[in-house]
Design an enzyme around this catalytic site. Sequence first.
Site, short mmCIF file in Angstrom:
data_model
loop_
_atom_site.label_atom_id
_atom_site.label_comp_id
_atom_site.label_asym_id
_atom_site.label_seq_id
_atom_site.Cartn_x
_atom_site.Cartn_y
_atom_site.Cartn_z
N CYS A 46 14.30 8.95 12.52
CA CYS A 46 13.19 7.83 12.31
C CYS A 46 13.85 6.57 12.41
CB CYS A 46 12.45 7.75 10.95
SG CYS A 46 11.82 9.34 10.64
N ARG A 76 15.59 7.60 18.06
CA ARG A 76 15.71 7.97 16.80
C ARG A 76 14.71 9.08 16.34
NH1 ARG A 76 19.76 5.32 13.76
NH2 ARG A 76 18.82 6.18 11.98
N TRP A 111 10.29 10.59 13.38
CA TRP A 111 10.52 12.24 13.63
C TRP A 111 10.07 12.83 12.41
CZ3 TRP A 111 13.90 15.99 11.72
CH2 TRP A 111 13.88 17.00 12.57
N ASN A 139 12.79 5.92 6.00
CA ASN A 139 13.60 6.86 6.82
C ASN A 139 14.34 7.73 5.85
OD1 ASN A 139 15.17 8.30 8.62
ND2 ASN A 139 16.55 6.57 8.95
N GLY A 140 14.42 8.94 5.95
CA GLY A 140 15.28 9.81 5.03
C GLY A 140 14.12 11.03 4.38
N GLU A 167 28.22 24.76 24.84
CA GLU A 167 27.54 23.28 25.03
C GLU A 167 26.58 23.64 26.16
OE1 GLU A 167 27.39 20.75 24.20
OE2 GLU A 167 27.28 19.41 25.59
N LYS A 222 22.74 22.59 26.12
CA LYS A 222 22.25 21.52 26.94
C LYS A 222 20.92 22.28 27.57
CE LYS A 222 23.78 18.85 26.06
NZ LYS A 222 24.75 18.13 25.48
N GLU A 226 18.02 22.69 25.00
CA GLU A 226 17.11 21.49 24.62
C GLU A 226 16.71 20.65 25.67
OE1 GLU A 226 21.23 18.60 24.05
OE2 GLU A 226 19.36 18.27 22.80
N HIS A 241 30.53 44.12 23.87
CA HIS A 241 30.27 44.47 22.50
C HIS A 241 28.65 44.42 21.97
CE1 HIS A 241 34.33 45.31 22.20
NE2 HIS A 241 34.53 44.03 22.57
N LYS A 289 17.61 11.47 18.77
CA LYS A 289 19.16 11.45 19.08
C LYS A 289 19.91 11.44 17.83
CE LYS A 289 22.01 10.03 22.10
NZ LYS A 289 22.87 11.25 22.85
C1 F6R Z 1 23.05 17.78 22.10
C2 F6R Z 1 22.92 16.80 20.79
C3 F6R Z 1 23.25 17.17 19.60
C4 F6R Z 1 24.29 16.20 18.80
C5 F6R Z 1 24.38 16.56 17.44
C6 F6R Z 1 25.49 15.43 16.67
O1 F6R Z 1 22.93 17.18 23.42
O2 F6R Z 1 23.07 15.72 21.27
O3 F6R Z 1 23.54 18.53 19.46
O4 F6R Z 1 25.47 16.36 19.65
O5 F6R Z 1 23.14 16.44 16.85
O6 F6R Z 1 25.05 14.45 17.01
P1 F6R Z 1 26.06 13.24 16.77
O7 F6R Z 1 27.16 13.49 17.87
O8 F6R Z 1 25.37 11.86 16.96
O9 F6R Z 1 26.82 13.46 15.51
#
Ligand code: F6R
Length: 606
Positions: free
Chosen positions: A2, A26, A76, A102-103, A480, A484, A487, A503, A601
């Site tokens: 948020c 956010r 969010w 927010n929280g 990773e 990606k 998501e 396995h 984000k």
């Molecule tokens: C994936 C992604 C998330 C962040 C994770 C940590 O693309 O963006 O998995 O990597 O939420 O976020 P930060 O790096 O801001 O602590």
Amino acid sequence: MCGIFGCISDDAAALVLEGLRKLEYRGYDSAGLAAIFPEHRGPIQTERTTGFVSDLVSKANGRFKGAEIAIGHTRWATHGGVTDSNAHPHSSNDGDITIVHNGIIENAPDLLERVQNLGYSVSSETDSEVIVHLLDHETKTQSSNSTPLDAFNKIIQMLEGSWAIAAIMKGLDGILVARNGAPLIAGRGHGCVCVSSDAQPFYGRCSEVAYLNDGDVFLLSKDGLHGDDSILIPSFEVLEGTYEEQDPGRFGHMMLKEIYDQPISISNAMGGRISADGMNVELGGFSITKEEISALERINIVACGSAYYASLIGIEFLRKFTNITVEAFRASEFPAKSVCNERTLTIGVSQSGETKDTLDALQNAKVAGSNISSFCNVIGSTMSRLTGNGAYLHAGPEFAVASTKAVSNMMIVFALLSLSLSENSLEKREIISEMRKLPSRITRQLLEDDGSVQKAVDLISGSNTAIFIGRGISAPLTQEGALKMMEVAYLPCIAYPGGELKHGPIALIEEGTPVIAIAPTDSSLSLMESSIRECKSRGGRIILITDSDGHITETADIVIPAQSTHPMLSPIINTIPLQLLAYNLGLATGNNVDRPRNLAKSVTVV
Ligand code: F6R
């Protein structure tokens, strides 16, 4: 999660809407706004809606022009579905007080019972709405010589959990603000005083910032922050950093722009940190000395999501170039009591520097006696201020929800730290020399498009899963790549070290299952070839990311050529095709690649 933005100026609502647009990364389930007009003419006006800030702007339809005090929110959802009534702001029953939060209020069920017993009608399913009713009750029942700030202070004591709160009240010349476990920053500029979840919206408006601390409760008025004598008021300091417009330009999407930013962002991560002769590396902000580090028992890394996968790759550098025991942990599962003491260092790795799980892990590490430090991208973030030392990633602002350029820079910063701790050796010089070539190699990786990524996207399209495999330093990179793709393209993916496949997970492979194999020319190349053949003989369709032109390529349905580099640096090159695969598949699926569903984000809840 948020975003909160509040402002006092002669067109406060316009500034709030502009601020919310910059905070939208956010959370983007819903957005809302509340405003007071000059001399408190009329009641507080509010508007809220599900959807984006642009939907809020349409719904507000110019009604807020000329407001003097305003607060806004991008949501969010945590408690309660994505509906107009759960969107913030939340107002008191008589409409005289409005709040954004927010929280998470952990004791919301108890407080809800309390406000309902007091006769308040509650109109949302959120944990936030109780705050406004508690504040309303307190202001109406407190002694006549008490102030709104006293009432706010009192009700904040009743809350458990985490919060950044902004509240406005009919008759009050200012915004009540409180912070605990969720970021909140005050800003001051020509003709405006603002409060925001992060500093981005301040650029171009405010020249000075004051970072609120956990436990702070203030009244923000035109002349600054006011609080109880018992609380130290944070002083305003010059706003550092530069503003980067959230404009994808010719790329069309921020994610693609940020992928293409990587030659520059990687070069910025190295800038000024490698000596001109290529022999030495120094990470300026990392104030723990080489001697102190070599006296350590162990280094713990705490991170989440992509930052965790970058850390799994990064610790391989520390293991290679130091003798210290190093382990990376998912921050939400960090066993601080078992792995921290005075002879340990715990490093939080985070793009945003606001991830609550990582912040909590660092706090727990500190309590257990560990030294703490951080690798963050956002300058002045909660994490960088909490640790007080560390290395910035210098990737530049990252707006797309899926992290790309910050992840590459995390790997670079791990490499730099490791090299800064190591003695001179031929291999150290070789790696430094190869690191310096990375920006041009990545440029070539991005520009020499032979159409293989698009062919791979066509192959994966319509599949119900994809399997990522790799070995050695490429094993964590598979995770990773899978994250990606999940998501951005919403495709269920699994990621395994090549050797683990037999396995169990190999049972998933049937005719046509896409298998994305990452196979740089390193010591595991021939073993990777065996893993690929195991998949192929069971019907897997192989998408091979490799710099090799040897016989491993004959096993593949599609080869995505990768630029060659030192084997340890290969993940920094190979992450590019993985990012492009996820982006293009997301696009082909018709998804909002910059704002994938259910995500945000900055993850500031546990
Ligand atoms: C994936 C992604 C998330 C962040 C994770 C940590 O693309 O963006 O998995 O990597 O939420 O976020 P930060 O790096 O801001 O602590």
